[in-house]
Scaffold this motif. Structure first.
Motif, PDB file in Angstrom:
ATOM      1  N   PHE A   1     -12.488 -83.931 -19.751  1.00 25.25           N
ATOM      2  CA  PHE A   1     -12.414 -85.356 -20.071  1.00 25.25           C
ATOM      3  C   PHE A   1     -12.397 -86.203 -18.795  1.00 25.25           C
ATOM      4  O   PHE A   1     -13.131 -87.197 -18.676  1.00 25.25           O
ATOM      5  N   ILE A   2     -11.579 -85.789 -17.815  1.00 24.26           N
ATOM      6  CA  ILE A   2     -11.481 -86.538 -16.551  1.00 24.26           C
ATOM      7  C   ILE A   2     -12.815 -86.508 -15.811  1.00 24.26           C
ATOM      8  O   ILE A   2     -13.308 -87.539 -15.335  1.00 24.26           O
TER       9      ILE A   2
ATOM     10  N   SER B   1     -11.066 -82.633  -9.352  1.00 18.93           N
ATOM     11  CA  SER B   1     -11.505 -82.214 -10.682  1.00 18.93           C
ATOM     12  C   SER B   1     -12.353 -80.955 -10.599  1.00 18.93           C
ATOM     13  O   SER B   1     -12.196 -80.026 -11.398  1.00 18.93           O
TER      14      SER B   1
ATOM     15  N   TYR C   1     -18.149 -98.495 -12.829  1.00 17.32           N
ATOM     16  CA  TYR C   1     -17.418 -99.742 -13.084  1.00 17.32           C
ATOM     17  C   TYR C   1     -16.816-100.289 -11.792  1.00 17.32           C
ATOM     18  O   TYR C   1     -16.834-101.501 -11.541  1.00 17.32           O
TER      19      TYR C   1
ATOM     20  N   GLY D   1     -15.773 -86.015 -16.970  1.00 13.99           N
ATOM     21  CA  GLY D   1     -16.799 -86.779 -17.668  1.00 13.99           C
ATOM     22  C   GLY D   1     -16.672 -88.277 -17.494  1.00 13.99           C
ATOM     23  O   GLY D   1     -17.667 -89.010 -17.535  1.00 13.99           O
ATOM     24  N   ASN D   2     -15.443 -88.761 -17.289  1.00 18.57           N
ATOM     25  CA  ASN D   2     -15.220 -90.198 -17.158  1.00 18.57           C
ATOM     26  C   ASN D   2     -15.239 -90.696 -15.717  1.00 18.57           C
ATOM     27  O   ASN D   2     -15.324 -91.906 -15.484  1.00 18.57           O
ATOM     28  N   LEU D   3     -15.162 -89.791 -14.751  1.00 18.39           N
ATOM     29  CA  LEU D   3     -15.168 -90.217 -13.357  1.00 18.39           C
ATOM     30  C   LEU D   3     -16.459 -90.947 -13.003  1.00 18.39           C
ATOM     31  O   LEU D   3     -16.457 -91.910 -12.231  1.00 18.39           O
ATOM     32  N   GLU D   4     -17.559 -90.484 -13.552  1.00 20.69           N
ATOM     33  CA  GLU D   4     -18.846 -91.129 -13.269  1.00 20.69           C
ATOM     34  C   GLU D   4     -18.834 -92.577 -13.759  1.00 20.69           C
ATOM     35  O   GLU D   4     -19.312 -93.481 -13.060  1.00 20.69           O
ATOM     36  N   HIS D   5     -18.269 -92.801 -14.950  1.00 25.72           N
ATOM     37  CA  HIS D   5     -18.183 -94.167 -15.471  1.00 25.72           C
ATOM     38  C   HIS D   5     -17.227 -95.018 -14.627  1.00 25.72           C
ATOM     39  O   HIS D   5     -17.519 -96.198 -14.346  1.00 25.72           O
ATOM     40  N   VAL D   6     -16.096 -94.427 -14.213  1.00 28.04           N
ATOM     41  CA  VAL D   6     -15.140 -95.164 -13.381  1.00 28.04           C
ATOM     42  C   VAL D   6     -15.798 -95.593 -12.073  1.00 28.04           C
ATOM     43  O   VAL D   6     -15.627 -96.735 -11.610  1.00 28.04           O
TER      44      VAL D   6
ATOM     45  N   ARG E   1     -12.971 -86.594  -7.619  1.00 28.90           N
ATOM     46  CA  ARG E   1     -14.033 -85.709  -8.111  1.00 28.90           C
ATOM     47  C   ARG E   1     -13.862 -84.304  -7.531  1.00 28.90           C
ATOM     48  O   ARG E   1     -14.016 -83.306  -8.250  1.00 28.90           O
TER      49      ARG E   1
END
Length: 310
Positions: free
Chosen positions: A73-74, A133, A84, A76-81, A130
């Motif tokens: 989950f982390i 992770s 943003y 997968g969301n790092l790219e979006h963070v 990253r």
């Protein structure tokens, strides 16, 4: 009188023969009992180890599963963070350039924020997250590879991967302990093919030997503790050598080190099963060879030889 003497002599001979026969029977029975006792002890050690490995496998599977879900989950969301964060930084930098058209409150807020530092440091922070992770993901993979719970038969495996995963599991014992410097690991790997073996059992044998080496280095108070792991192919065998630079092992101990329940460690530190189980795994399970070479003051080297089909 002569007849009585002859009869007495024969009786004495019969008694001697009976005594000798009984002695042979007792010696034979004693040897059988000793063999049975040895087999029982080996069976007990195997059962204990099987139970320990089953419990370890279940624990590893559970831990790996629990860690893997949030890590995925982390990651997968790092790219979006990151995306943003770059958008917000670009917006803030645009506001800073257009201060004449901003309200006094926004100007004050921009001046309070060290935008140049944030723009420089934020990508580094995200990159560190990253890397962290990715490290957790590799640890989870290592745990799965170490246990190999789904493999009950021999399969071709990368022995170097197994050694690396085992070192990862033992990493907490290799680092600086305060009263003992960090243990240096020298990996001198040769070119090895995939080797058909019972991977989880062979990993356990390697872990037992490495654990003994770490114990020896801790007890010996070595100034620069080190463990050297070498691999190569010799004829039809893959050879793994694990050597430490501790104080060495006395010859009397060397002759007994593979016996079940034999240990020189203090109560609570060892059961005397580790090397015995390693011997069973290498010699009996894999039809290989396990030997020890040690000299007082110069360290100890264990040599694992596993046959393979070229």
């Amino acid at each position: 009188l002569a007849s009585i003497t002859t009869e007495a002599h024969q009786t004495q001979l019969s008694r001697q023969q009976l005594h000798q026969t009984l002695e042979k029977q007792v010696a034979s029975r004693t040897a059988e009992l000793q063999t049975t006792l040895q087999n029982l002890r080996q069976t007990q050690s195997q059962l204990i180890q099987s139970e320990k490995m089953a419990g370890l496998g279940q624990m590893v599977a559970g831990v790996a599963h629990e860690i893997n879900n949030p890590t995925t989950f982390i990651a997968g969301n790092l790219e979006h963070v990151e995306e943003y964060a770059q958008d917000l930084l670009a917006f803030a930098q645009l506001c800073e350039r257009e201060q004449l058209n901003l309200s006094p409150q926004l100007v004050e807020k921009l001046q309070a924020v060290d935008l140049e530092y944030v723009a420089d440091d934020l990508p580094k922070v995200l990159n560190s997250m990253r890397l962290g992770s990715d490290r957790i993901t590799s640890i989870v993979l290592g745990l799965r590879n170490f246990s190999r719970l789904d493999e009950a038969t021999q399969k071709p495996v990368d022995l170097h991967e197994g050694i690396d995963n085992t070192l990862m599991i033992l990493n907490h014992r290799l680092v600086d302990q305060g009263d003992r410097p960090a243990i240096e690991i020298h990996q001198q790997y040769g070119q090895l093919p995939l080797v058909a073996c019972f991977a989880n059992q062979l990993n356990q044998a390697i872990m037992n030997i490495l654990t003994n080496a770490i114990d020896a280095l801790e007890d010996g108070q070595v100034e620069r503790p080190a463990i050297t792991i070498q691999t190569e192919i010799q004829a039809d065998y893959v050879v793994i050598r694990i050597a430490d630079n501790a104080g060495g092992i006395e010859p009397a101990v060397q002759s007994r080190m593979f016996e079940p329940f034999f240990t020189t460690k203090a109560v609570g530190r060892g059961t005397g099963l580790g090397l015995s189980i390693s011997y069973q795994i290498v010699v009996e399970r894999h039809k290989g060879r396990l030997s020890c070479q040690s000299r007082i003051g110069q360290g100890t080297k264990f040599v694992i030889e596993i046959p393979y089909q070229p």
